[in-house]
Design a protein around this motif. Structure first.
Motif, PDB file in Angstrom:
ATOM      1  N   ALA A 112       0.824  -1.201   0.000  1.00 18.25           N
ATOM      2  CA  ALA A 112       0.000   0.000   0.000  1.00 18.25           C
ATOM      3  C   ALA A 112       0.863   1.259   0.000  1.00 18.25           C
ATOM      4  O   ALA A 112       0.539   2.259  -0.650  1.00 18.25           O
ATOM      5  CB  ALA A 112      -0.932  -0.005   1.209  1.00 18.25           C
ATOM      6  N   GLY A 113       1.979   1.220   0.737  1.00 17.35           N
ATOM      7  CA  GLY A 113       2.881   2.370   0.745  1.00 17.35           C
ATOM      8  C   GLY A 113       3.510   2.626  -0.604  1.00 17.35           C
ATOM      9  O   GLY A 113       3.698   3.780  -1.008  1.00 17.35           O
ATOM     10  N   LEU A 117       3.175   6.004  -2.595  1.00 22.42           N
ATOM     11  CA  LEU A 117       4.398   6.717  -2.962  1.00 22.42           C
ATOM     12  C   LEU A 117       4.410   7.077  -4.439  1.00 22.42           C
ATOM     13  O   LEU A 117       4.874   8.161  -4.820  1.00 22.42           O
ATOM     14  CB  LEU A 117       5.620   5.861  -2.612  1.00 22.42           C
ATOM     15  N   GLY A 118       3.919   6.185  -5.294  1.00 20.24           N
ATOM     16  CA  GLY A 118       3.879   6.501  -6.713  1.00 20.24           C
ATOM     17  C   GLY A 118       2.987   7.686  -7.023  1.00 20.24           C
ATOM     18  O   GLY A 118       3.358   8.581  -7.801  1.00 20.24           O
ATOM     19  N   GLY A 268      -4.074   2.127  -1.529  1.00 15.91           N
ATOM     20  CA  GLY A 268      -3.082   2.935  -0.856  1.00 15.91           C
ATOM     21  C   GLY A 268      -3.222   2.892   0.656  1.00 15.91           C
ATOM     22  O   GLY A 268      -4.089   2.227   1.229  1.00 15.91           O
ATOM     23  N   LEU A 269      -2.339   3.646   1.317  1.00 20.80           N
ATOM     24  CA  LEU A 269      -2.349   3.676   2.774  1.00 20.80           C
ATOM     25  C   LEU A 269      -3.594   4.368   3.317  1.00 20.80           C
ATOM     26  O   LEU A 269      -4.085   3.997   4.392  1.00 20.80           O
ATOM     27  CB  LEU A 269      -1.095   4.394   3.285  1.00 20.80           C
ATOM     28  N   ALA A 294       2.540   5.356   6.887  1.00 19.69           N
ATOM     29  CA  ALA A 294       2.481   6.708   6.342  1.00 19.69           C
ATOM     30  C   ALA A 294       3.629   7.563   6.877  1.00 19.69           C
ATOM     31  O   ALA A 294       4.225   8.361   6.141  1.00 19.69           O
ATOM     32  CB  ALA A 294       1.134   7.341   6.681  1.00 19.69           C
ATOM     33  N   VAL A 295       3.946   7.399   8.163  1.00 25.08           N
ATOM     34  CA  VAL A 295       5.074   8.147   8.739  1.00 25.08           C
ATOM     35  C   VAL A 295       6.380   7.744   8.066  1.00 25.08           C
ATOM     36  O   VAL A 295       7.198   8.595   7.674  1.00 25.08           O
ATOM     37  CB  VAL A 295       5.137   7.908  10.253  1.00 25.08           C
ATOM     38  N   ALA A 296       6.588   6.425   7.930  1.00 26.52           N
ATOM     39  CA  ALA A 296       7.814   5.954   7.266  1.00 26.52           C
ATOM     40  C   ALA A 296       7.870   6.400   5.814  1.00 26.52           C
ATOM     41  O   ALA A 296       8.948   6.713   5.292  1.00 26.52           O
ATOM     42  CB  ALA A 296       7.894   4.430   7.357  1.00 26.52           C
TER      43      ALA A 296
END
Length: 322
Positions: A112-113, A117-118, A268-269, A294-296
């Motif tokens: 999901a990340g 990110l994309g 996604g996240l 999401a933080v990472a």
């Protein structure tokens, strides 16, 4: 002729003392290298500090939190409201669901990340182009700065939750030939909405940073606006632009996650945060996994932009002077 009356031979010339190396350029490089070495330790220490503060409040805070009238000022410290940090970390390595053969939770968060990110990367690139064009226009024409800069600042006061449905509705009506507006494009536009602001403000400040002496020198050489921009203003804007790009990358991630929540974009996240919120009562550690993701993701995006900025290190004269 006696030896005492003979003319004394000239003494051999002594070698000049070695010149101490200049420390003006070595000191900033040493400080930058020391900062690069200590950055990972500082990041780990900050994570440990946040975790320690979480556990300290869970241990010492009131079980029912603190209520003033109908407003809760402090959260509850029960395991449902505040699971232990080690429980949240252990949950990442357990299956996503109770079904046999289910992948671990961390792999689902990673997929999901990657999707978020994309989309955030597209929003960051779009925000970069828009922010740079606005900064160039505001630096070139003073009346444009007076008219546009307040609007740029006011644009950040519009809540994304209210903006996301409008962008999705407008985008769904767009169709250029065979190309149709995809749902992820709305998320990318909303991400760029948060990303362009620091780029526009930071680059404008950098373009205006050269002193009057340098600008007068370029005019004395007969350089027009374009050569002055390439040889003076753009290099001078790098120390201001690089932090703005890192902030824009983090903002793009935030915008993408919030837009995914508001528009319901799957994969996604943001969508995972909404879906996992239903397990807050039965599995309280599970909803924290996409939040940590999401933080990472924001930290990774800012770190990637920082790596890209290493190629512009020779232009960072103002940072070196500090």
């Amino acid at each position: 002729m006696s030896a005492t009356s003979a003319t004394a031979a000239p003494a051999p010339a002594t070698a000049p003392p070695p010149t101490a190396p200049r420390s003006g350029s070595a000191r900033p490089r040493a400080a930058a290298a020391s900062l690069m070495r200590s950055a990972p330790l500082a990041a780990v220490a900050s994570v440990l500090a946040v975790g320690s503060a979480w556990e300290a409040y869970k241990l010492l805070g009131p079980a029912d939190g603190l209520m003033v009238g109908q407003t809760r000022l402090l959260p509850r410290t029960s395991d449902l409201a505040m699971p232990h940090t080690w429980d949240m970390a252990a949950r990442l390595f357990e299956p996503v669901s109770g079904g046999a053969g289910a992948p671990p939770l961390w792999s689902a968060v990673l997929r999901a990340g990657a999707a978020s990110l994309g989309v955030a990367a597209v929003g960051w690139l779009l925000g970069l182009v828009v922010g740079m064009l606005l900064a160039l226009a505001m630096q070139r024409v003073r009346i444009v700065e007076s008219a546009v800069l307040p609007l740029v600042v006011l644009s950040q006061t519009v809540p994304l939750v209210a903006l996301a449905p409008l962008v999705r509705s407008w985008g769904a009506r767009l169709e250029v030939g065979p190309v149709q507006w995809a749902p992820w494009m709305s998320v990318a536009v909303i991400a760029s909405y948060l990303a362009f602001f620091p780029v526009a403000v930071g680059m404008l400040r950098g373009l205006q940073s050269p002193t009057t002496i340098h600008a007068d020198l370029m005019r004395a050489y007969g350089a027009g606006w374009w050569p002055t921009l390439l040889r003076l203003r753009l290099p001078a804007s790098v120390p201001y632009l690089l932090p703005a790009l890192r902030l824009a990358a983090a903002n793009a991630v935030v915008g993408a996650v919030v837009a995914e929540v508001a528009t319901g974009l799957p994969g996604g996240l943001g969508r995972m945060i909404v879906e996992f919120a239903a397990f807050s009562a039965s599995d309280p550690a599970k909803p924290w996994a996409p939040i940590f993701g999401a933080v990472a993701l924001g930290l990774a995006a800012a770190g990637l932009v920082a790596l890209l900025g290493t190629s512009l290190r020779r232009f960072r004269r103002l940072e070196a002077a500090r």
